[in-house]
Every structure is written in C-alpha cells, then in structure tokens.
Design a protein around this motif. Structure first.
Motif, PDB file in Angstrom:
ATOM      1  N   HIS A 264      -0.546  12.190   3.014  1.00 12.99           N
ATOM      2  CA  HIS A 264      -1.089  11.915   4.345  1.00 12.99           C
ATOM      3  C   HIS A 264      -1.191  10.399   4.567  1.00 12.99           C
ATOM      4  O   HIS A 264      -0.825   9.893   5.631  1.00 12.99           O
ATOM      5  CB  HIS A 264      -2.453  12.581   4.512  1.00 12.99           C
ATOM      6  CG  HIS A 264      -3.084  12.325   5.828  1.00 12.99           C
ATOM      7  ND1 HIS A 264      -2.628  12.890   6.999  1.00 12.99           N
ATOM      8  CD2 HIS A 264      -4.136  11.540   6.181  1.00 12.99           C
ATOM      9  CE1 HIS A 264      -3.362  12.468   7.999  1.00 12.99           C
ATOM     10  NE2 HIS A 264      -4.289  11.649   7.533  1.00 12.99           N
ATOM     11  N   ASN A 265      -1.670   9.683   3.555  1.00 13.74           N
ATOM     12  CA  ASN A 265      -1.761   8.223   3.663  1.00 13.74           C
ATOM     13  C   ASN A 265      -0.384   7.600   3.832  1.00 13.74           C
ATOM     14  O   ASN A 265      -0.220   6.643   4.600  1.00 13.74           O
ATOM     15  CB  ASN A 265      -2.457   7.634   2.434  1.00 13.74           C
ATOM     16  CG  ASN A 265      -3.932   7.944   2.393  1.00 13.74           C
ATOM     17  OD1 ASN A 265      -4.519   8.385   3.369  1.00 13.74           O
ATOM     18  ND2 ASN A 265      -4.539   7.736   1.243  1.00 13.74           N
TER      19      ASN A 265
ATOM     20  N   GLU B 167       0.757   4.160  -2.794  1.00 16.04           N
ATOM     21  CA  GLU B 167       0.511   5.557  -2.445  1.00 16.04           C
ATOM     22  C   GLU B 167       1.634   6.448  -2.969  1.00 16.04           C
ATOM     23  O   GLU B 167       1.388   7.565  -3.439  1.00 16.04           O
ATOM     24  CB  GLU B 167       0.350   5.732  -0.933  1.00 16.04           C
ATOM     25  CG  GLU B 167      -0.920   5.144  -0.371  1.00 16.04           C
ATOM     26  CD  GLU B 167      -2.189   5.823  -0.852  1.00 16.04           C
ATOM     27  OE1 GLU B 167      -2.158   7.013  -1.257  1.00 16.04           O
ATOM     28  OE2 GLU B 167      -3.248   5.164  -0.820  1.00 16.04           O
TER      29      GLU B 167
ATOM     30  N   SER C 295       2.155   8.960   5.273  1.00 14.44           N
ATOM     31  CA  SER C 295       2.539   9.227   6.658  1.00 14.44           C
ATOM     32  C   SER C 295       1.909   8.223   7.616  1.00 14.44           C
ATOM     33  O   SER C 295       2.578   7.693   8.511  1.00 14.44           O
ATOM     34  CB  SER C 295       2.135  10.660   7.029  1.00 14.44           C
ATOM     35  OG  SER C 295       2.424  10.915   8.370  1.00 14.44           O
ATOM     36  N   ILE C 296       0.631   7.945   7.416  1.00 17.24           N
ATOM     37  CA  ILE C 296      -0.060   6.973   8.272  1.00 17.24           C
ATOM     38  C   ILE C 296       0.563   5.588   8.128  1.00 17.24           C
ATOM     39  O   ILE C 296       0.813   4.898   9.124  1.00 17.24           O
ATOM     40  CB  ILE C 296      -1.565   6.933   7.923  1.00 17.24           C
ATOM     41  CG1 ILE C 296      -2.244   8.233   8.340  1.00 17.24           C
ATOM     42  CG2 ILE C 296      -2.249   5.736   8.597  1.00 17.24           C
ATOM     43  CD1 ILE C 296      -3.648   8.402   7.798  1.00 17.24           C
ATOM     44  N   LEU C 297       0.822   5.183   6.896  1.00 18.39           N
ATOM     45  CA  LEU C 297       1.423   3.858   6.660  1.00 18.39           C
ATOM     46  C   LEU C 297       2.828   3.771   7.245  1.00 18.39           C
ATOM     47  O   LEU C 297       3.197   2.753   7.836  1.00 18.39           O
ATOM     48  CB  LEU C 297       1.436   3.545   5.162  1.00 18.39           C
ATOM     49  CG  LEU C 297       0.066   3.288   4.543  1.00 18.39           C
ATOM     50  CD1 LEU C 297       0.156   3.324   3.019  1.00 18.39           C
ATOM     51  CD2 LEU C 297      -0.509   1.964   5.008  1.00 18.39           C
TER      52      LEU C 297
ATOM     53  N   THR D  36       2.622   3.367  10.950  1.00 18.94           N
ATOM     54  CA  THR D  36       2.219   2.000  11.279  1.00 18.94           C
ATOM     55  C   THR D  36       3.406   1.054  11.197  1.00 18.94           C
ATOM     56  O   THR D  36       3.641   0.244  12.102  1.00 18.94           O
ATOM     57  CB  THR D  36       1.098   1.524  10.333  1.00 18.94           C
ATOM     58  OG1 THR D  36      -0.018   2.406  10.470  1.00 18.94           O
ATOM     59  CG2 THR D  36       0.673   0.102  10.659  1.00 18.94           C
TER      60      THR D  36
ATOM     61  N   THR E 156       1.086   9.433  -5.617  1.00 22.67           N
ATOM     62  CA  THR E 156       1.541  10.786  -5.298  1.00 22.67           C
ATOM     63  C   THR E 156       2.356  11.360  -6.443  1.00 22.67           C
ATOM     64  O   THR E 156       2.129  12.490  -6.881  1.00 22.67           O
ATOM     65  CB  THR E 156       2.376  10.798  -4.007  1.00 22.67           C
ATOM     66  OG1 THR E 156       1.588  10.285  -2.934  1.00 22.67           O
ATOM     67  CG2 THR E 156       2.851  12.199  -3.665  1.00 22.67           C
TER      68      THR E 156
ATOM     69  N   SER F  97       0.832  -1.204   0.000  1.00 19.86           N
ATOM     70  CA  SER F  97       0.000   0.000   0.000  1.00 19.86           C
ATOM     71  C   SER F  97       0.868   1.257   0.000  1.00 19.86           C
ATOM     72  O   SER F  97       0.563   2.242  -0.676  1.00 19.86           O
ATOM     73  CB  SER F  97      -0.930   0.022   1.212  1.00 19.86           C
ATOM     74  OG  SER F  97      -1.858  -1.034   1.136  1.00 19.86           O
TER      75      SER F  97
ATOM     76  N   GLU G 140      -3.458  14.297  -0.141  1.00 22.57           N
ATOM     77  CA  GLU G 140      -4.126  13.162   0.507  1.00 22.57           C
ATOM     78  C   GLU G 140      -3.242  11.924   0.470  1.00 22.57           C
ATOM     79  O   GLU G 140      -3.170  11.174   1.447  1.00 22.57           O
ATOM     80  CB  GLU G 140      -5.456  12.871  -0.180  1.00 22.57           C
ATOM     81  CG  GLU G 140      -6.529  13.882   0.091  1.00 22.57           C
ATOM     82  CD  GLU G 140      -7.825  13.577  -0.646  1.00 22.57           C
ATOM     83  OE1 GLU G 140      -7.861  12.661  -1.492  1.00 22.57           O
ATOM     84  OE2 GLU G 140      -8.817  14.273  -0.362  1.00 22.57           O
ATOM     85  N   ARG G 141      -2.579  11.694  -0.654  1.00 23.55           N
ATOM     86  CA  ARG G 141      -1.693  10.534  -0.785  1.00 23.55           C
ATOM     87  C   ARG G 141      -0.528  10.662   0.198  1.00 23.55           C
ATOM     88  O   ARG G 141      -0.121   9.685   0.824  1.00 23.55           O
ATOM     89  CB  ARG G 141      -1.139  10.407  -2.208  1.00 23.55           C
ATOM     90  CG  ARG G 141      -2.182  10.336  -3.319  1.00 23.55           C
ATOM     91  CD  ARG G 141      -2.894   9.013  -3.519  1.00 23.55           C
ATOM     92  NE  ARG G 141      -3.724   8.517  -2.474  1.00 23.55           N
ATOM     93  CZ  ARG G 141      -5.021   8.813  -2.285  1.00 23.55           C
ATOM     94  NH1 ARG G 141      -5.633   9.647  -3.064  1.00 23.55           N
ATOM     95  NH2 ARG G 141      -5.704   8.264  -1.307  1.00 23.55           N
TER      96      ARG G 141
END
Length: 73
Positions: A56-57, A24, A59-61, A64, A28, A20, A53-54
């Motif tokens: 941000h995703n 992303e 960063s979240i991944l 994690t 991006t 993922s 938005e990508r």
C-alpha cells in the motif's frame, strides 16, 4: 522544483520519495520471504499483513512520483 497544483517539491524531496520507495520494496520482499519460510501461523499472518501494508505504501509513493512527473496510466 516540481509543481503539483499549488504544491512544489524539490529534487531533494523527490530523492527522499525514491529512497522510501526502494526501502518499502525491500521490506515487502523480506516480509513475503519470511511469511513463506516461517512455521508459525500467527507470525506468517503478521508478515503477510505487513507485506500488504508495504505494498500500500509503495502504491502511495508511486502515485506521488507519477503526479510529480506528469505520468499517468
């Protein structure tokens, strides 16, 4: 399995997160490239928003993955 608090995720789940992340990153790059190259201001704005938005995703991944591996900044 990797433990995070009371949660455990499998190697397969970590693999999904990694895939993922790569997806992303590609999205991006494509959004940024499109925003730079397009002539339409509204499309440029939409692509710039999608790239944010990508990011941000991503960063979240990354957070994690760092939590699961015990890596901290």
């Amino acid at each position: 399995m990797y433990n995070q608090g009371n949660q455990a995720i499998s190697g397969k789940e970590l693999s999904y997160i990694t895939d993922s992340l790569k997806n992303e990153e590609l999205l991006t790059k494509l959004c940024v490239q499109g925003a730079v190259e397009c002539q339409s201001p509204s499309l440029k704005q939409t692509l710039a928003h999608l790239s944010q938005e990508r990011l941000h995703n991503i960063s979240i991944l990354m957070n994690t993955l760092q939590q699961q591996s015990g890596i901290t900044h």
